[in-house]
Design a protein around this motif. Structure first.
Motif, short mmCIF file in Angstrom:
data_model
loop_
_atom_site.label_atom_id
_atom_site.label_comp_id
_atom_site.label_asym_id
_atom_site.label_seq_id
_atom_site.Cartn_x
_atom_site.Cartn_y
_atom_site.Cartn_z
N UNK A 17 0.84 -1.20 0.00
CA UNK A 17 0.00 0.00 0.00
C UNK A 17 0.87 1.25 0.00
N UNK A 18 0.23 2.37 -0.33
CA UNK A 18 0.92 3.64 -0.27
C UNK A 18 2.08 3.71 -1.23
N UNK A 19 3.19 4.30 -0.78
CA UNK A 19 4.35 4.48 -1.63
C UNK A 19 5.02 3.16 -1.97
N UNK A 20 4.81 2.11 -1.16
CA UNK A 20 5.41 0.81 -1.44
C UNK A 20 4.71 0.08 -2.58
N UNK A 45 -7.37 -3.23 1.71
CA UNK A 45 -6.04 -3.16 2.29
C UNK A 45 -5.37 -4.53 2.24
N UNK A 46 -4.46 -4.75 1.27
CA UNK A 46 -3.81 -6.07 1.19
C UNK A 46 -2.92 -6.38 2.39
N UNK A 47 -2.39 -5.34 3.05
CA UNK A 47 -1.54 -5.58 4.23
C UNK A 47 -2.35 -5.78 5.50
N UNK A 48 -3.64 -5.48 5.45
CA UNK A 48 -4.54 -5.68 6.59
C UNK A 48 -5.88 -6.13 6.03
N UNK A 49 -5.97 -7.38 5.55
CA UNK A 49 -7.15 -7.83 4.81
C UNK A 49 -8.44 -7.81 5.62
#
Length: 822
Positions: A342-345, A405-409
Motif C-alpha cells: 500500500x501507499x508508496x510501497x 487493504x492487502x496488508x490488513x485484509x
C-alpha cells in the motif's frame, strides 16, 4: 379517518331509508370455475361489491328499479347483465366472464394510481414475465430486465453488478422497488448493485418516464418493480419449485428452492437461493481477475387474502461477497497483477502476477466487498365499500464493507450502515360518475453511519422525505384522461465529521472533535431542505380495441443524493475519489411522450418518441488542474467532481412482434431503442467545445431481434419445445462526454445467441413438472466492450501497449437451467 369513512357511509345510506329495496346476489364464473375477488357493481349507482374466493357476491339494500350489473376481473373481458329489483325480493344473477387475449389485458400497478391495463396507460410501461427471464442467460436480475425491455440499459462492473438506466438516466433517477418497497442500498455508488434475489421474481414491471407523481424524488427517469411469486395451486397442499443453473464462462453455479402453501385465504411462502461464480473470461484477456462472487438469499412471506382485502408480511436476507477488480497488469504480457502493498510501497506497474490457480477458483480474494441487506415489509389492501385503502410499511438495513487493504485484509476501507424506514398510504376513492380519484402520502427516513473504516466518501447523515399527491382518471368514450399533482420535501443534514490518523495501524479513522485537535472536519456540518412540485397529464385514445394512441407530459423532481452534495473521499470499490457540491439545487425534468400501439391478428406493433429537458442536471466529470492534467488525490484512483447544468435527452423506441396465424409455431420479435443526451450548459460548451456536447453514460443505438420456433404438438410427455436465435446489435457510440477523457468512443458490435428448451408433463392432465433451458450467448466469442461497462476505463498505461485499453466484456457463455415444480 375512521369517523370520516363512517360519516360517508351514513350519508350514502340515507336515501335508502325512504324507499323500498331488494337484494342482488350471484356468482361470477369463467366456464365452470369461480372467479375469485371479481368486482361487481350496478352502473349509474354507488352500489358495488367484491366477490369472495368462491366468486359469490351480495348487493344488499338496492333501491327498486332497472339496472345494468357489471362484473370485471383481471385477465377477463368485462360482462354486463340486466337486473330488475323489486321490493323485498332476492334476485339471483350469475355472470360469466370470458378470458381476454393477454396482449390486451396485461395489468400494471407500478407508477400509476391503481390497476391499469398496459395498453391504456399514457406512460410507456413494459412487463417481463418469469418465463422470459428463465429463457435468457443472466448475471443478475437487472441484466434479465435489460434483455426484455427496450429503452432499459445498465452500467456494469462485471457479471454480478448492474445499475439500471432508463432512456439514458440512472443512479438515483431510477427507482428500483421490491414488491413495491423502494430499494435503498447506497445506490449512488458505481459498483453498488441491486440486492434482490433474481430467482424469487415472478414479474418485472418497468415504467419509462417520470414517475415522480407516485414516488417523489428518485423516480424522475422511471420505476422498476420486482414482484415475487404468490402462492398458487391446489389449496391445502404444499407446493414448491426448484431450480439449478450452470454457466460455462465463469463456472457459475446457482440453485434455488421455494415452497408455498395456501388454505382458506391464508398464504405462506419461503425461498432460499445460492449462487457462486469464478472470474469471467473472454478471448482476449482470459480470466478477468477480481470478478468472482458468492451470493445467498433467503425470503419468507406470510399473509391472508379475503373478501375484505389482504395483508402480507415479507422478510428477506441478501448476503453477497463480491470481488473488486482494479485492472492492473503486466505491461508486456498484459496478464493481470494483484496489489500486495500500500501507499508508496505499492508500485502499480510492478505488482506480482496473479497465479493461475487464483484465476480459476471459487475462493473470494482478500480485496472484495461484503454486502448484507435485510428487509421487512408489510403490504395491506382494505376494501372500504367501493373504495380501497393501500398501505405499505418497510424497514431495511444495508451493511456495506469494502476491503481494500492487502496488508490488513480484515480491515475494511469502507464500512457504512444505512437504515431506511419507508411508508406509503394510498386511498382509491369510490368512482363517482366515471371519475377515479386517488390520494396518497409516502416518504422515508434514512440514517447512515460510518463504522470501523479507513476511507470516508460520505458523512454520517440523516435524510427525511415526505410527499403527498392527487391523481385523477376519467374515461370519455374512447378517450381516457389522467393526471395529477404532487408536492415533496426532503431534509438532509449531518454534523461535523472529523478524520484523523490511527498511530497503531497507520490508517485513517473517524475521531471526535477533541481528538481532531483543532483540525478542520472532513465533512463540515450541513443542513438543508429541498422541495419541489411534480405533475403529469396524459391521454389514451382508442381508435378501436386494437389501435391506441398515447400521449403524456410530466414534470419530474429529484433532490440531490448524498454523494452529489456531501462526498469528499475515496470509494474503494469504485476506485474513485468523489467530490460533491453543497450548492446544488434539485433537478426538474419536463418530459413529453407520444406513442402508437397496434394489436393486430398477426402482429403487435408500437412506436414511441420522447423529449426530456432537465434543469440543474447533475453529472460526474474528472477533475483536472490548471494545466489540464488529471488531479490525483489518492494514487491509483481517479478523482471526479460533480457538476450541474442543463441537459436534454430525446429518442425513440420501436417494437414489432410478428406471430403469423398461418404459421403458429413462428414468432419474430424485434425492438429498437435510441437516445441522445445533449449538454446544454453554455459555460461548459464555451470552455470545452464539442468535447462537452454530449452527456456521459448514454447508451448507443440498440436493436434486438429474436426468431423463435415453438412446437405446437406434444410428443408423449414432452411439451413446450422451442428453438430460438437472438441477435443483439449495439451501434458505435460516437456521441460521448469527451472532456478530460472522461469517456472515449466505443466500437459497435453484434452478439449472436442460440437457445433451446422443452418441458416434461405428468398425469392425464399433462401437468408441467420439469423445464429444461439451454442458452448460448456470444456464440462467436466476439471481443467487445459495452459503452456502459465501467471496466472499459480500468487501464494504467497510456497508451496501452496493445492499443486496446481497459477490460473487455464476457466471452462465449453456455447456460443450462433445469427447473421443476411439485
Amino acid at each position: 379517518m375512521k369517523y370520516v369513512f363512517s360519516l360517508i357511509l351514513l350519508l350514502c345510506s340515507i336515501p335508502g331509508w325512504a324507499q323500498p329495496t331488494g337484494t342482488v346476489q350471484g356468482v361470477v364464473r369463467a366456464g365452470n370455475q369461480p372467479v375469485a375477488f371479481a368486482s361487481v357493481g350496478l352502473k349509474g349507482s354507488q352500489l358495488g361489491a367484491t366477490a369472495d374466493e368462491k366468486g359469490e357476491f351480495v348487493l344488499a339494500a338496492v333501491p327498486v328499479g332497472n339496472y345494468r350489473l357489471a362484473a370485471s376481473a383481471v385477465g377477463f373481458q368485462p360482462a354486463e347483465r340486466s337486473v330488475t329489483v323489486t321490493a323485498g325480493a332476492i334476485i339471483t344473477v350469475d355472470v360469466s366472464l370470458t378470458a381476454a387475449p393477454a396482449a390486451l389485458t396485461e395489468v400494471v400497478v407500478t407508477g400509476v394510481s391503481r390497476a391499469t391495463e398496459i395498453r391504456k396507460s399514457p406512460v410507456p410501461v413494459a412487463v417481463l414475465s418469469k418465463r422470459e427471464v428463465l429463457l435468457n442467460s443472466n448475471g443478475n436480475i437487472i441484466d434479465a430486465a435489460v434483455k426484455g425491455v427496450p429503452g432499459l440499459s445498465a452500467v456494469t462492473t462485471g457479471p454480478n453488478i448492474s445499475k439500471p438506466f432508463i432512456r439514458g438516466l440512472g443512479y438515483n433517477r431510477v427507482l428500483t422497488l421490491y414488491n413495491g418497497l423502494r430499494q435503498e442500498g447506497q445506490q449512488w455508488g458505481d459498483e453498488h448493485g441491486i440486492e434482490i434475489d433474481q430467482y424469487d421474481i415472478d414479474r418485472i414491471e418497468v415504467v419509462k418516464g417520470p414517475a415522480s407523481l407516485m414516488y417523489g424524488s428518485d423516480a424522475v427517469a422511471g420505476v422498476i418493480n420486482m414482484l415475487p411469486r404468490l402462492p398458487t395451486g391446489t389449496p391445502g397442499r404444499l407446493h414448491g419449485d426448484a431450480l439449478t443453473e450452470y454457466q460455462t464462462n465463469n463456472n457459475l453455479l446457482g440453485t434455488s428452492l421455494g415452497l408455498t402453501y395456501h388454505q382458506r385465504g391464508w398464504q405462506y411462502a419461503a425461498r432460499g437461493s445460492y449462487r457462486l461464480a469464478q472470474n469471467y473470461r473472454n478471448a482476449l484477456e482470459g480470466r478477468v481477475y477480481g470478478t468472482a462472487f458468492r451470493e445467498l438469499n433467503l425470503t419468507g412471506m406470510a399473509g391472508v387474502e379475503k373478501a375484505w382485502g389482504s395483508t402480507h408480511f415479507t422478510a428477506t436476507l441478501y448476503d453477497n461477497r463480491q470481488e473488486i477488480p482494479d485492472g492492473s497488469r503486466d505491461s508486456l504480457s498484459r496478464r493481470f497483477t494483484r496489489q500486495v502493498f500500500e501507499g508508496e510501497q505499492d508500485d502499480i506497474k510492478n505488482r506480482p502476477l496473479v497465479p493461475a490457480a487464483d484465476l480459476s477458483t471459487y475462493r473470494i480474494n482478500p480485496l472484495h466487498q461484503h454486502i448484507q441487506h435485510y428487509r421487512l415489509l408489510n403490504r395491506t389492501r382494505l376494501r372500504l365499500g367501493t373504495g380501497e385503502l393501500y398501505t405499505l410499511l418497510g424497514v431495511q438495513q444495508n451493511l456495506r464493507r469494502e476491503y481494500n487493504h492487502p496488508t490488513a485484509p480484515s480491515q475494511p476501507g469502507l464500512a457504512v450502515a444505512l437504515t431506511t424506514t419507508s411508508y406509503d398510504v394510498r386511498y382509491a376513492v369510490p368512482t363517482w360518475r366515471g371519475l377515479e380519484t386517488t390520494v396518497g402520502l409516502n416518504g422515508m427516513h434514512q440514517r447512515n453511519q460510518n463504522r470501523n473504516a479507513t476511507d470516508f466518501p460520505i458523512p454520517d447523515y440523516t435524510l427525511t422525505d415526505v410527499g403527498g399527491y392527487l391523481h385523477l382518471k376519467k374515461a370519455l368514450g374512447p378517450l381516457e384522461l389522467s393526471g395529477g399533482l404532487r408536492y415533496d420535501t426532503r431534509w438532509l443534514r449531518w454534523k461535523d465529521f472529523y478524520v484523523g490518523m490511527d498511530a497503531r495501524t497507520g490508517f485513517a479513522r473517524q475521531v471526535s472533535r477533541a481528538e481532531a485537535a483543532g483540525a478542520e472536519p472532513q465533512f463540515g456540518a450541513f443542513r438543508t431542505r429541498y422541495q419541489g412540485v411534480s405533475a403529469s397529464a396524459g391521454a389514451t385514445y382508442s381508435f378501436s380495441e386494437k389501435l391506441l394512441l398515447r400521449a403524456n407530459v410530466a414534470r419530474g423532481y429529484r433532490a440531490p443524493n448524498i454523494t452529489e452534495v456531501g462526498s469528499n473521499g475515496l470509494d474503494p470499490g469504485a476506485h474513485i475519489v468523489y467530490l460533491g457540491n453543497r450548492a446544488f439545487g434539485p433537478e426538474f425534468s419536463l418530459q413529453e411522450d407520444i406513442g402508437l400501439s397496434a394489436y393486430l391478428p398477426d402482429a403487435e406493433l408500437s412506436a414511441s418518441v420522447f423529449n426530456n429537458d432537465i434543469q440543474n442536471y447533475i453529472y460526474q466529470a474528472r477533475l483536472t488542474d490548471a494545466d489540464g492534467q488529471p488531479v490525483v488525490i489518492v494514487p491509483g484512483n481517479a478523482t471526479y467532481q460533480y457538476q450541474q447544468g442543463r441537459a436534454r435527452l430525446y429518442g425513440t423506441e420501436i417494437t414489432a412482434n410478428l406471430h403469423p396465424r398461418a404459421l403458429p409455431m413462428l414468432a419474430f420479435n424485434n425492438s429498437l431503442a435510441y437516445v441522445t443526451g445533449l449538454n446544454k450548459q453554455a459555460s461548459l460548451l464555451e470552455n470545452h467545445g464539442r468535447a462537452a456536447r454530449y452527456l456521459p453514460l448514454i447508451p448507443p443505438l440498440h436493436t434486438r431481434s429474436e426468431l423463435r420456433l415453438s412446437s405446437q404438438q406434444n410428443w408423449r410427455q414432452v411439451t413446450g419445445g422451442y428453438l430460438r436465435a437472438v441477435l443483439d446489435y449495439n451501434a458505435p457510440q460516437n456521441r460521448f462526454y469527451a472532456v478530460d477523457n472522461t469517456e472515449t468512443r466505443t466500437a459497435g458490435y453484434a452478439l449472436l445467441g442460440l437457445g433451446a428448451g422443452f418441458s416434461l408433463t405428468t398425469g392425464p392432465e399433462k401437468r408441467e413438472w420439469l423445464q429444461v433451458v439451454a442458452q448460448m450467448d456470444n456464440v462467436l466469442n466476439t471481443v467487445y466492450q459495452s459503452h456502459l461497462n465501467r471496466l472499459k476505463y480500468f487501464e494504467y498505461y497510456a497508451p496501452p501497449p496493445t492499443g486496446r485499453s481497459g477490460i473487455f466484456n464476457q466471452g462465449r457463455n453456455l447456460t443450462l437451467k433445469i427447473s421443476t415444480t411439485f
